[in-house]
Design an enzyme around this catalytic site. Sequence first.
Site, mmCIF file in Angstrom:
data_model
loop_
_atom_site.group_PDB
_atom_site.id
_atom_site.type_symbol
_atom_site.label_atom_id
_atom_site.label_comp_id
_atom_site.label_asym_id
_atom_site.label_seq_id
_atom_site.Cartn_x
_atom_site.Cartn_y
_atom_site.Cartn_z
ATOM 1 N N TYR A 126 0.824 -1.209 0.000
ATOM 2 C CA TYR A 126 0.000 0.000 0.000
ATOM 3 C C TYR A 126 0.861 1.263 0.000
ATOM 4 O O TYR A 126 0.464 2.296 -0.540
ATOM 5 C CB TYR A 126 -0.887 0.050 1.249
ATOM 6 N N LYS B 250 2.867 -15.345 2.594
ATOM 7 C CA LYS B 250 3.134 -16.091 1.352
ATOM 8 C C LYS B 250 4.646 -16.340 1.322
ATOM 9 O O LYS B 250 5.363 -15.923 0.408
ATOM 10 C CB LYS B 250 2.645 -15.258 0.146
ATOM 11 N N ASP C 36 -3.185 -18.174 0.460
ATOM 12 C CA ASP C 36 -4.174 -18.848 -0.396
ATOM 13 C C ASP C 36 -4.900 -19.938 0.396
ATOM 14 O O ASP C 36 -6.120 -20.080 0.335
ATOM 15 C CB ASP C 36 -3.521 -19.398 -1.682
ATOM 16 N N ASP D 193 -6.518 -6.864 4.168
ATOM 17 C CA ASP D 193 -7.632 -6.183 3.499
ATOM 18 C C ASP D 193 -8.555 -7.223 2.866
ATOM 19 O O ASP D 193 -9.773 -7.198 3.041
ATOM 20 C CB ASP D 193 -7.070 -5.232 2.428
ATOM 21 N N ASP E 145 -12.509 -8.825 4.386
ATOM 22 C CA ASP E 145 -13.774 -8.778 3.632
ATOM 23 C C ASP E 145 -14.332 -10.193 3.479
ATOM 24 O O ASP E 145 -15.534 -10.424 3.629
ATOM 25 C CB ASP E 145 -13.568 -8.177 2.231
HETATM 26 C C1 IPM Z 1 -10.326 -0.929 4.090
HETATM 27 C C2 IPM Z 1 -10.564 -0.299 2.746
HETATM 28 C C3 IPM Z 1 -9.385 0.591 2.421
HETATM 29 C C4 IPM Z 1 -8.152 -0.294 2.341
HETATM 30 C C5 IPM Z 1 -9.566 1.429 1.152
HETATM 31 C C6 IPM Z 1 -10.793 2.303 1.227
HETATM 32 C C7 IPM Z 1 -8.337 2.259 0.868
HETATM 33 O O1 IPM Z 1 -10.784 -1.274 1.783
HETATM 34 O O2 IPM Z 1 -10.187 -0.181 5.090
HETATM 35 O O3 IPM Z 1 -10.284 -2.155 4.164
HETATM 36 O O4 IPM Z 1 -7.899 -0.916 1.303
HETATM 37 O O5 IPM Z 1 -7.431 -0.370 3.335
HETATM 38 MG MG MG Z 2 -10.925 -3.249 2.573
#
Ligand code: IPM
Ligand code: MG
Length: 371
Positions: A142, A189, A221, A245, A249
């Site tokens: 990042y 990884k 993975d 990240d 999710d």
């Molecule tokens: C998160 C979001 C952010 C990230 C974006 C909005 C930059 O997806 O906080 O998980 O990738 O960190």
């Molecule tokens: Mg995110």
Amino acid sequence: MQFQIAVIPGDGIGPEVTSQAQKALDAIGDEYGHQFIYTEALMGACAIDATGAALPEATLAICKKADAILFGAIGDPKYDNDPNAQIRPEQGLLQLRKELGLYCNIRPVKAFDALIHNSPLKEHIIKGTDISIFRELTGGIYFGDKRLNQAGDQAFDDCSYSTTEIERIGHLAFAEAQKRRKKLTLVDKANVLETSRLWRKVITAMAPQYPDVHLDFLFVDNAAMQLILNPSQFDVILTENLFGDILSDEASVIGGSIGLLASASIGSTHALFEPIHGSFPQATAKDIANPLASILSAAMLLRHLSLEKEAQAVEDAVGKSLELGFTTQDIASSQSFGTNKVGDFIADYILNPEDTNRNFENIFVGQSTII
Ligand code: IPM
Ligand code: MG
């Protein structure tokens, strides 16, 4: 006690969910004798529109002075679909994380019993899942150098990690595992990436300081697959920025809705609390967004301020709304309620934990005394 809270509602559904979290904080203030003093600040697409910058100087200054930061969401489709945009809303959040040194992002993932039927995963697989994801937040790909060659046909994103960056979050993750079920899984990884091999080396070297914690390793993975196959095997997951990240999710599916996942981003001097869902532009101002992740983020904020019983009171109220089905449409089984109503219910329950069952009928028809 008095606390200065920087509030960054942001874009999309950010403002409407954040104001429900503020309702919960105000109810806590009334009930437990605290005062939360809010200072609002701009960040994201709304800040670009108003000032030309995704993170205005004034916002940074407000955040630096605050005891904690409550953040909603950022992002706007007009930037997502424009690869040539020079300024993006997300840059504001990334810059804020970096400037405030918020290196440790904590994302709890729980399968709430009341919602277990909501997950697309089978009940017997997710039942009892309780994971705390520790995502490194200010390093890795990042924040590495980004380059596009002159011809515009080759791009680079560098990924780098130092021992110091790994150790500081490593200590927090081991300490959390000690307080929980004493298992720490490092996700990397290491069969391919040099940075991952450094993570393994550094975390392995730290393990003797935490002899009661069982440390194991998973390639990312495989971890992505295990999260769906057998999520209850995990206790604390520690991982780098990009993997965290993606995996967080994915893990949100276990809880039945991303609208339930709260997060804390902690540094040595500052802390920010936000729901992990994004700005959900399609739902903006429709009073349908789920405010519970934002409200649970406020609970994490209270805990960070050492207000443990207050944090618990907010979590109990959220538990009650799930149990009674007083929820937004994304998780409701039959009748659903608007964002504001759910926020009112939470505040009402915090103020009157005994009465709410009685008042439930009133809240149901919008006649609760506090609405
Ligand atoms: C998160 C979001 C952010 C990230 C974006 C909005 C930059 O997806 O906080 O998980 O990738 O960190
Ligand atoms: Mg995110």
